[in-house]
Design a protein around this motif. Structure first.
Motif, short mmCIF file in Angstrom:
data_model
loop_
_atom_site.label_atom_id
_atom_site.label_comp_id
_atom_site.label_asym_id
_atom_site.label_seq_id
_atom_site.Cartn_x
_atom_site.Cartn_y
_atom_site.Cartn_z
N ALA A 1 45.27 16.77 16.89
CA ALA A 1 45.30 17.60 15.69
C ALA A 1 46.39 17.05 14.77
O ALA A 1 47.46 16.66 15.24
CB ALA A 1 45.61 19.05 16.05
N TYR A 2 46.09 16.99 13.46
CA TYR A 2 47.04 16.44 12.49
C TYR A 2 47.53 17.54 11.57
O TYR A 2 46.78 18.46 11.21
CB TYR A 2 46.38 15.33 11.67
N GLY A 3 48.78 17.45 11.15
CA GLY A 3 49.32 18.44 10.23
C GLY A 3 50.78 18.16 9.92
O GLY A 3 51.30 17.10 10.26
N SER A 4 51.43 19.12 9.28
CA SER A 4 52.85 18.95 8.97
C SER A 4 53.67 19.26 10.22
O SER A 4 53.33 20.14 11.01
CB SER A 4 53.26 19.87 7.82
N SER A 5 54.76 18.54 10.38
CA SER A 5 55.60 18.70 11.57
C SER A 5 56.18 20.10 11.66
O SER A 5 56.27 20.68 12.75
CB SER A 5 56.71 17.65 11.57
N GLY A 6 56.57 20.67 10.53
CA GLY A 6 57.14 22.01 10.53
C GLY A 6 56.15 23.06 10.98
O GLY A 6 56.50 24.00 11.71
N ASN A 7 54.90 22.92 10.57
CA ASN A 7 53.87 23.88 11.00
C ASN A 7 53.61 23.76 12.50
O ASN A 7 53.43 24.77 13.19
CB ASN A 7 52.58 23.66 10.22
N PHE A 8 53.57 22.52 13.01
CA PHE A 8 53.39 22.34 14.45
C PHE A 8 54.57 22.94 15.22
O PHE A 8 54.39 23.54 16.28
CB PHE A 8 53.23 20.86 14.80
N TYR A 9 55.76 22.76 14.69
CA TYR A 9 56.95 23.31 15.33
C TYR A 9 56.81 24.82 15.51
O TYR A 9 57.08 25.38 16.59
CB TYR A 9 58.17 22.97 14.47
N ALA A 10 56.33 25.49 14.47
CA ALA A 10 56.15 26.94 14.53
C ALA A 10 55.03 27.31 15.52
O ALA A 10 55.16 28.26 16.30
CB ALA A 10 55.82 27.49 13.15
N GLN A 11 53.93 26.54 15.49
CA GLN A 11 52.81 26.81 16.39
C GLN A 11 53.21 26.66 17.86
O GLN A 11 52.81 27.45 18.71
CB GLN A 11 51.65 25.88 16.07
N ILE A 12 54.00 25.64 18.15
CA ILE A 12 54.45 25.41 19.53
C ILE A 12 55.31 26.57 20.01
O ILE A 12 55.17 27.05 21.13
CB ILE A 12 55.21 24.06 19.63
N GLN A 13 56.17 27.07 19.14
CA GLN A 13 57.01 28.21 19.50
C GLN A 13 56.19 29.47 19.73
O GLN A 13 56.61 30.36 20.47
CB GLN A 13 58.05 28.45 18.41
N ASN A 14 55.03 29.51 19.08
CA ASN A 14 54.15 30.68 19.23
C ASN A 14 53.12 30.50 20.34
O ASN A 14 52.17 31.29 20.44
CB ASN A 14 53.44 30.98 17.90
N GLY A 15 53.30 29.47 21.17
CA GLY A 15 52.46 29.33 22.35
C GLY A 15 51.21 28.50 22.18
O GLY A 15 50.29 28.59 23.01
N SER A 16 51.12 27.68 21.12
CA SER A 16 49.94 26.84 20.94
C SER A 16 49.78 25.90 22.14
O SER A 16 50.74 25.26 22.57
CB SER A 16 50.09 26.02 19.66
N PRO A 17 48.57 25.81 22.71
CA PRO A 17 48.34 25.00 23.93
C PRO A 17 48.29 23.51 23.63
O PRO A 17 47.24 22.91 23.43
CB PRO A 17 46.99 25.52 24.43
N LEU A 18 49.46 22.88 23.61
CA LEU A 18 49.57 21.46 23.31
C LEU A 18 50.37 20.77 24.42
O LEU A 18 51.16 21.41 25.13
CB LEU A 18 50.27 21.25 21.97
N ASP A 19 50.16 19.47 24.56
CA ASP A 19 50.84 18.71 25.61
C ASP A 19 51.99 17.86 25.08
O ASP A 19 53.02 17.71 25.73
CB ASP A 19 49.85 17.78 26.32
N VAL A 20 51.78 17.28 23.89
CA VAL A 20 52.77 16.34 23.37
C VAL A 20 52.78 16.42 21.83
O VAL A 20 51.75 16.67 21.21
CB VAL A 20 52.47 14.90 23.86
#
Length: 250
Positions: free
Chosen positions: A49-68
């Motif tokens: 998945a591609y996007g802005s780093s800041g948005n991914f940072y927020a998604q990861i903190q909210n439990g988005s199921p990602l590996d790396v």
């Protein structure tokens, strides 16, 4: 026999491993090639998945199921390690990013010759950059404009893309006359025909693009194999092809 064959297919399908990757938007061309090469070599699929780093940072903190997470900076991976969302000491620089002033081939101004003057040109009504609130390349663009002393003169012309890829699309489509975008994107077929000027590196903080393994990683061995493949294996050459300078030797 038909039933047995069907069970075998189902078993193989169930065993197929997948690495779930969050990648900064400037990696779109490079990561696509890296993922294809990794799948061909290992049989492990890569879902990017591609996007802005800041948005991914927020998604990861909210439990988005990602590996790396392949970030466009080193700040977000560091914060994820510190807050316990990433594996300790797994962050590694995979490339040094660069920004360029890019204009379409039919632009009257030539950024390679006229540089910042192109942005002052009355014919340039809109200048696209990534949103500096959550996109590292947007922060770098603002820093360069401020250090060059022209930010105040052109700030009303700025239009923000959700990420650096969208900012590049604004210029490519004609919705903006100029853009400050990632050098890597200008090497993609869609933007190769434009005019560009490499903005001096001393005008903005060094863009240390960093990868980090997340605590939510399910297939840890496969994830680590993919990170090694991308940063030190065949992926290193692909990253270089798209303008990512190798990280400094430690």
């Amino acid at each position: 026999m038909i039933f047995a064959a069907g069970c075998l297919v189902q078993a193989n399908f169930a065993q197929k491993k997948t690495v779930r990757v969050a990648a900064a938007a400037d990696l779109q061309s490079a990561m696509s090639e890296i993922a294809t090469a990794f799948e061909a070599q290992t049989g492990t699929s890569v879902d990017v998945a591609y996007g802005s780093s800041g948005n991914f940072y927020a998604q990861i903190q909210n439990g988005s199921p990602l590996d790396v997470f392949f970030s466009a900076d080193n700040e977000y991976p560091r914060k994820l390690e510190e807050s316990g969302f990433a594996e300790p000491h797994s962050a590694a620089i995979y490339g040094i990013g660069k920004i360029v002033l890019w204009m379409p081939a039919n632009a009257k101004c030539n950024p390679e010759l006229d540089r910042w003057q192109c942005l002052r040109d009355p014919a340039v009504k809109k200048i696209a950059i990534a949103n500096p609130v959550h996109a590292p390349y947007g922060k770098a663009a603002v820093a360069a404009l401020q250090k060059a002393g022209i930010y105040d003169a052109i700030k009303t012309k700025l239009v923000f893309g959700e990420n650096i890829s969208q900012a590049a699309q604004f210029v490519q489509s004609g919705n903006a006359e100029a853009g400050i975008i990632a050098y890597s994107l200008t090497l993609s077929p869609a933007l190769q025909g434009g005019k560009k000027w490499m903005i001096p590196a001393e005008l903005y903080p060094r863009i240390e693009q960093t990868v980090v393994v997340l605590k939510s990683a399910k297939e840890r061995p496969s994830v680590e194999e993919f990170v090694t493949f991308a940063t030190h294996g065949p992926g290193r050459e692909i990253l270089a092809k798209y303008g990512f300078e190798p990280p400094p030797a430690r």
